[in-house]
Design an enzyme around this catalytic site. Sequence first.
Site, PDB file in Angstrom:
ATOM      1  N   ASP A 205       0.851  -1.188   0.000  1.00 52.14           N
ATOM      2  CA  ASP A 205       0.000   0.000   0.000  1.00 52.14           C
ATOM      3  C   ASP A 205       0.885   1.237   0.000  1.00 52.14           C
ATOM      4  OD1 ASP A 205      -2.039   2.030   0.869  1.00 52.14           O
ATOM      5  OD2 ASP A 205      -3.270   0.235   0.990  1.00 52.14           O
ATOM      6  N   ASN A 213      -2.630  12.612  -4.723  1.00 51.71           N
ATOM      7  CA  ASN A 213      -3.731  12.997  -5.606  1.00 51.71           C
ATOM      8  C   ASN A 213      -4.251  14.398  -5.290  1.00 51.71           C
ATOM      9  OD1 ASN A 213      -3.941  10.767  -7.322  1.00 51.71           O
ATOM     10  ND2 ASN A 213      -5.155   9.617  -5.844  1.00 51.71           N
ATOM     11  N   HIS A 218      -4.813  13.793 -10.240  1.00 56.65           N
ATOM     12  CA  HIS A 218      -4.926  12.357 -10.508  1.00 56.65           C
ATOM     13  C   HIS A 218      -4.025  11.898 -11.654  1.00 56.65           C
ATOM     14  CE1 HIS A 218      -8.130  11.274  -7.697  1.00 56.65           C
ATOM     15  NE2 HIS A 218      -8.608  12.492  -7.908  1.00 56.65           N
ATOM     16  N   ASP A 222      -1.676   8.811 -11.230  1.00 60.54           N
ATOM     17  CA  ASP A 222      -1.616   7.652 -12.126  1.00 60.54           C
ATOM     18  C   ASP A 222      -0.177   7.354 -12.546  1.00 60.54           C
ATOM     19  OD1 ASP A 222      -4.321   7.308 -11.992  1.00 60.54           O
ATOM     20  OD2 ASP A 222      -4.759   8.133 -13.973  1.00 60.54           O
ATOM     21  N   GLU A 248      -4.457   2.406  -4.639  1.00 61.96           N
ATOM     22  CA  GLU A 248      -3.016   2.308  -4.365  1.00 61.96           C
ATOM     23  C   GLU A 248      -2.636   0.969  -3.757  1.00 61.96           C
ATOM     24  OE1 GLU A 248      -4.832   4.403  -0.724  1.00 61.96           O
ATOM     25  OE2 GLU A 248      -5.279   4.065  -2.839  1.00 61.96           O
TER      26      GLU A 248
END
Length: 345
Positions: A205, A213, A218, A222, A248
Amino acid sequence: MPDLVDHLAELTGFRDRELLDVTLVGALRDLMQTQARSVAIYRSVGEPGQERWLTRALQRAGEMAATADPSWVDIDSLPRQADFPSRLEAFRRQAIVTVAGALHLTLFPVSTDRESLGVLEIESDGALDERDRRMVLSILRIYHNFQALLDYSERDTLTGLLNRKTFDESFMKVAAEPALPGSAPLLDGRRAVPVSSHCWLGVIDIDHFKQVNDRFGHLIGDEVLLLLSRLMRASFRFHDRLYRFGGEEFVVLMRCAGAEAAQQAFERLRRNVEQFAFPQVGRITVSVGFTGLRGGDTPSAAFERADRAVYHAKTHGRNQVAHHAELVARGELAEDAKIGDVELF
């Protein structure tokens, strides 16, 4: 023609890539008009500069079924790419290569939309005639297109890693494979726990990913996910199964001889991520929890143990690897512990 149609139907009837390769060589072996001594698919595996040839499927004349290297084979035991120059030439040039001799070799490159996989090698008494060459190329196009369909169904569109819906089937397959020599049961501090200790599941994680973000948007988020997937590929071995579960959260299914080797593999990823400079974002870290697969385990039970270890890592400083069985043995995690509603991100 009916034989060809039957083989094509069989070829596209499998969703298992290993069975697909086995079916491909068997179909070509049966269909070739020129007497083929053997048909094989060899895949290129290993780190740059140390690539090896993995036999995905090999069927010789007179054999009823194809053989293959086991998925857990030690990569150092495989033949080096350089030891087979004609095979390497076909792979690198992505072109058909022929070698005349006592036995004739014809080598075809094998690829998908994502990558060059390896080489299809046909050993025959004489040169392949034009009919056989066209047939092989046509079947390889079907194989290529079917691989693309499998990728679309089984892989995450952003990272190219396996997606969540393929996890349960892979889990049961990995857990059913024979144990590696030297594996031993784990202890949870109270009793010996039956495990398939050659199999390990890790949950990864990204720490504070919501802040990435929120701060950078975003699109940059990404890019972080994509770069992390590349670091995962570089940190684990070719036969380890790497998944993106969404957001994530990433998962690894792998085989190694014991907990220490598993810990080292996850620590390698943690260090690689910590040391990597992500464009615009800078440094990020990951928290990892892992567990050994137990006898009779279910995918959800094993995932829950690894997820609880991740929870522990995140609530105790982040940027660390936590082994579920060790946490239980030290009394830091109860076997039946419940996860509370704590905001981790």
